[in-house]
Design a protein around this motif. Structure first.
Motif, PDB file in Angstrom:
ATOM      1  N   MET A  64       0.910  -1.281  -0.017  1.00  0.00           N
ATOM      2  CA  MET A  64       0.033  -0.080  -0.103  1.00  0.00           C
ATOM      3  C   MET A  64       0.806   1.286   0.177  1.00  0.00           C
ATOM      4  SD  MET A  64      -3.007   1.008  -0.157  1.00  0.00           S
ATOM      5  CE  MET A  64      -3.671   2.471   0.060  1.00  0.00           C
ATOM      6  N   ALA A  65       0.495   2.173  -0.742  1.00  0.00           N
ATOM      7  CA  ALA A  65       1.395   3.536  -0.968  1.00  0.00           C
ATOM      8  C   ALA A  65       1.273   4.381   0.411  1.00  0.00           C
ATOM      9  CB  ALA A  65       0.438   4.465  -1.992  1.00  0.00           C
ATOM     10  N   ASN A  66       2.338   4.933   0.780  1.00  0.00           N
ATOM     11  CA  ASN A  66       2.440   5.558   2.085  1.00  0.00           C
ATOM     12  C   ASN A  66       2.584   7.086   1.778  1.00  0.00           C
ATOM     13  OD1 ASN A  66       2.305   3.193   3.966  1.00  0.00           O
ATOM     14  ND2 ASN A  66       4.359   2.725   3.668  1.00  0.00           N
ATOM     15  N   THR A  67       3.452   7.410   0.926  1.00  0.00           N
ATOM     16  CA  THR A  67       3.870   8.689   0.787  1.00  0.00           C
ATOM     17  C   THR A  67       2.741   9.392  -0.075  1.00  0.00           C
ATOM     18  OG1 THR A  67       5.378   8.366  -1.375  1.00  0.00           O
ATOM     19  CG2 THR A  67       6.358   8.483   0.800  1.00  0.00           C
ATOM     20  N   SER A  68       2.654  10.893  -0.060  1.00  0.00           N
ATOM     21  CA  SER A  68       1.601  11.508  -0.946  1.00  0.00           C
ATOM     22  C   SER A  68       1.552  11.231  -2.376  1.00  0.00           C
ATOM     23  CB  SER A  68       1.521  12.866  -0.451  1.00  0.00           C
ATOM     24  OG  SER A  68       2.868  13.630  -0.646  1.00  0.00           O
ATOM     25  N   SER A  69       2.884  11.208  -2.755  1.00  0.00           N
ATOM     26  CA  SER A  69       3.379  10.971  -4.233  1.00  0.00           C
ATOM     27  C   SER A  69       2.990   9.687  -4.837  1.00  0.00           C
ATOM     28  CB  SER A  69       4.739  11.461  -4.438  1.00  0.00           C
ATOM     29  OG  SER A  69       5.394  10.508  -3.928  1.00  0.00           O
ATOM     30  N   THR A 116      -0.677   6.281  -7.608  1.00  0.00           N
ATOM     31  CA  THR A 116      -1.766   5.314  -7.729  1.00  0.00           C
ATOM     32  C   THR A 116      -3.027   5.851  -8.652  1.00  0.00           C
ATOM     33  OG1 THR A 116      -0.693   4.166  -6.034  1.00  0.00           O
ATOM     34  CG2 THR A 116      -2.907   3.634  -6.454  1.00  0.00           C
ATOM     35  N   ARG A 117      -3.296   6.811  -8.069  1.00  0.00           N
ATOM     36  CA  ARG A 117      -4.692   7.632  -8.671  1.00  0.00           C
ATOM     37  C   ARG A 117      -4.446   7.851 -10.087  1.00  0.00           C
ATOM     38  NH1 ARG A 117      -4.372  11.052  -4.308  1.00  0.00           N
ATOM     39  NH2 ARG A 117      -3.871  12.757  -5.604  1.00  0.00           N
ATOM     40  N   LYS A 118      -3.296   8.296 -10.666  1.00  0.00           N
ATOM     41  CA  LYS A 118      -2.910   8.557 -11.972  1.00  0.00           C
ATOM     42  C   LYS A 118      -2.957   7.251 -12.797  1.00  0.00           C
ATOM     43  CE  LYS A 118       0.441  11.406 -13.027  1.00  0.00           C
ATOM     44  NZ  LYS A 118       1.807  11.982 -12.959  1.00  0.00           N
TER      45      LYS A 118
END
Length: 88
Positions: free
Chosen positions: A1-6, A11-13
């Motif tokens: 799971m992604a932790n950093t905002s970037s 992931t959204r992109k």
């Protein structure tokens, strides 16, 4: 799971891009199916009309990166060959 905002943004992109590519790929397959159905039915005019629509659609998919350029060219070539044998 992604932790950093970037990473979350990436992931959204990726999800948006995947949805667009899926839509484009589905659209291409629909057009190809229309040509193949017309060829199977032996309807020369409908097959020719469908082929003139599918050709730029395949090339657009290739330019957008949905399909490889050679794959799109191969599909166009094979459809054109089948269309030519139908008219002969």
């Amino acid at each position: 799971m992604a932790n950093t905002s970037s990473a979350k943004k990436a992931t959204r992109k990726i999800a948006r891009r995947t949805a667009v590519n899926k839509n484009r790929r589905s659209r291409v397959r629909t057009f190809i199916r229309k040509v193949e159905e017309a060829l199977a039915a032996g309807d020369k005019e409908a097959a020719q009309a469908a082929f003139t629509v599918v050709q730029p659609e395949l090339m657009r998919a290739a330019s957008k990166g949905v399909l490889h350029r050679n794959t799109a060219s191969r599909k166009v070539s094979r459809l054109a060959q089948r269309l030519k044998t139908l008219t002969a």
